[in-house]
Scaffold this motif. Structure first.
Motif, mmCIF file in Angstrom:
data_model
loop_
_atom_site.group_PDB
_atom_site.id
_atom_site.type_symbol
_atom_site.label_atom_id
_atom_site.label_comp_id
_atom_site.label_asym_id
_atom_site.label_seq_id
_atom_site.Cartn_x
_atom_site.Cartn_y
_atom_site.Cartn_z
ATOM 1 N N ALA A 148 42.475 26.255 20.555
ATOM 2 C CA ALA A 148 41.784 25.418 21.661
ATOM 3 C C ALA A 148 40.299 26.091 21.525
ATOM 4 C CB ALA A 148 42.268 25.650 22.877
ATOM 5 N N ASP A 149 39.428 25.235 21.924
ATOM 6 C CA ASP A 149 37.978 25.770 21.880
ATOM 7 C C ASP A 149 37.072 24.982 22.867
ATOM 8 O OD1 ASP A 149 35.550 27.140 21.328
ATOM 9 O OD2 ASP A 149 35.176 26.010 19.469
ATOM 10 N N ALA A 150 36.519 25.721 23.733
ATOM 11 C CA ALA A 150 35.479 24.535 24.634
ATOM 12 C C ALA A 150 34.782 25.444 25.633
ATOM 13 C CB ALA A 150 36.760 23.837 25.849
ATOM 14 N N ASP A 151 33.563 25.068 26.107
ATOM 15 C CA ASP A 151 32.834 25.594 27.050
ATOM 16 C C ASP A 151 33.252 24.948 28.386
ATOM 17 O OD1 ASP A 151 31.234 26.898 25.193
ATOM 18 O OD2 ASP A 151 29.763 25.357 24.860
ATOM 19 N N ILE A 152 33.695 25.836 29.406
ATOM 20 C CA ILE A 152 34.106 25.660 30.540
ATOM 21 C C ILE A 152 33.390 26.500 31.743
ATOM 22 C CG2 ILE A 152 36.136 25.505 32.228
ATOM 23 C CD1 ILE A 152 38.015 25.405 29.642
ATOM 24 N N LEU A 153 32.759 25.770 32.456
ATOM 25 C CA LEU A 153 31.911 26.535 33.718
ATOM 26 C C LEU A 153 32.823 26.584 34.992
ATOM 27 C CD1 LEU A 153 29.263 27.956 33.669
ATOM 28 C CD2 LEU A 153 28.205 25.981 34.599
ATOM 29 N N ILE A 154 33.071 27.642 35.611
ATOM 30 C CA ILE A 154 33.741 27.533 36.858
ATOM 31 C C ILE A 154 33.102 28.179 37.727
ATOM 32 C CG2 ILE A 154 35.881 28.522 37.970
ATOM 33 C CD1 ILE A 154 37.488 28.629 35.161
ATOM 34 N N GLU A 155 33.133 27.787 38.935
ATOM 35 C CA GLU A 155 32.417 28.377 40.268
ATOM 36 C C GLU A 155 33.379 29.213 41.010
ATOM 37 O OE1 GLU A 155 29.012 26.578 42.618
ATOM 38 O OE2 GLU A 155 30.832 26.202 43.833
ATOM 39 N N THR A 156 33.127 30.362 41.347
ATOM 40 C CA THR A 156 34.072 31.369 41.948
ATOM 41 C C THR A 156 33.127 32.174 42.862
ATOM 42 O OG1 THR A 156 35.650 32.943 41.756
ATOM 43 C CG2 THR A 156 33.875 33.195 40.260
ATOM 44 N N VAL A 157 33.746 33.035 43.942
ATOM 45 C CA VAL A 157 33.304 33.519 44.760
ATOM 46 C C VAL A 157 33.787 35.029 44.452
ATOM 47 C CG1 VAL A 157 33.236 34.493 47.264
ATOM 48 C CG2 VAL A 157 33.330 32.156 46.693
ATOM 49 N N GLN A 158 32.596 36.118 44.417
ATOM 50 C CA GLN A 158 32.778 37.214 43.768
ATOM 51 C C GLN A 158 32.361 38.392 45.128
ATOM 52 O OE1 GLN A 158 30.567 38.662 40.592
ATOM 53 N NE2 GLN A 158 32.113 37.791 38.907
#
Length: 309
Positions: A148-158
């Motif tokens: 599997a190969d992909a560009d995935i952008l995830i928004e998260t709280v740090q």
């Protein structure tokens, strides 16, 4: 004159799916990095190897502009690449490592299990390396297995949590000063007796030195100043602490941004207790927080059961 014969900066242009880190690693594997001599570069071969290494690249151009290596590429927006089918032990999926919301998904290989706006948690499968092949009845006959190969952008709280001790040790100079002479052989430095040798706490300030290479040895010679000081305890004022904590916060944010992390919002405040100043809060960030894992035992069993139908 010597430094102008070296590459001091590398620029990439036209890469969208292929990251700068991938291109930098590719160059490093071929001995190309900041500081490499210009005359060691074979740009024609480099252009050819780029096209061979990255199937998305359809055109490349490399040129040297002063001390800058400029690499321009063009990616195929709709690549037609025949990918090798892997074994169960080699096939992989992409899994989330954080809790957040999917902002974008660009899959190069595999099947996306999430869409924009989906909430994900650590361990969730984002892109499956198994592609089902259906029979005439529309049921899964078997799987083709890929990496599997992909560009995935995830928004998260740090969470943000920086601490600064209220009390620190500072140097307070007494005004007494001395001087001395030093010399070196290769990397070993020797100091001759100097004024202030008996001082318990002192700071040495080296002056410009003279160096020469003789019989394969690098010899150095120079002077240094000595300043006596005393270590004293001091306390930060709230204003000083706030400036230092926010400077450290911004410094780390800059490092994150250089790594491709997008910071969309910040909400931090400074707190004070008996011993520390604290900068606490949270910030919302967007970045690729996924990891690649091989097919699990459960998936292997599922594939075996399907193939046995």
């Amino acid at each position: 004159m010597y430094s102008t014969q070296l590459i001091w900066h590398i620029e990439f242009e036209g890469n969208y799916s292929i990251t700068e880190d991938q291109l930098t690693d590719f160059l490093a594997e071929r001995g190309i990095w900041v500081g490499v001599p210009k005359n060691s570069l074979d740009l024609e071969t480099l252009e050819k190897e780029l096209r061979q290494e990255f199937s998305l690249i359809t055109w490349t151009s490399g040129k040297i502009n002063g001390t800058v290596l400029e690499i321009s590429i063009k990616e195929n927006e709709r690549p037609n690449v025949t990918l090798p089918v892997l074994s169960v032990e080699e096939a992989t999926g992409l899994y989330s490592t954080v809790e957040g919301v999917v902002i974008s998904v660009y899959v190069r290989n595999g099947i996306s299990m999430v869409s924009r706006g989906d909430e994900v948690h650590p361990g969730d499968l984002l892109v499956d390396g198994r592609i089902p092949v259906l029979n005439e009845d529309g049921e899964t006959d078997h799987f083709l297995l890929y990496e599997a190969d992909a560009d995935i952008l995830i928004e998260t709280v740090q969470q943000v949590d920086y601490r600064l001790d209220k009390v620190y040790v500072a140097k307070e100079y007494t005004g007494r000063e001395g001087s001395g002479v030093w010399f070196s052989v290769d990397q070993t430095v020797y100091r001759l007796p100097q004024t202030g040798a008996q001082w318990k706490e002192k700071e040495r300030l080296l002056e410009p030195s003279f160096t020469v290479t003789l019989f394969g040895r690098q010899l150095g010679f120079g002077f240094f100043e000595v300043k006596e000081y005393q270590s004293v305890e001091k306390s930060y004022t709230p204003q000083e602490a706030e400036a230092l904590l926010y400077a450290e916060f911004e410094k780390n944010n800059l490092i994150l941004e250089e790594k491709g992390v997008q910071i969309t919002s910040e909400n931090v405040t400074m707190e004070e207790n008996e011993n520390f100043f604290l900068l606490r809060g949270e910030m919302t960030v967007r970045y690729a927080t996924v990891e690649s894992r091989t097919i699990t035992e459960e998936v292997t069993k599922e594939i075996d059961d399907t193939e046995g139908l």
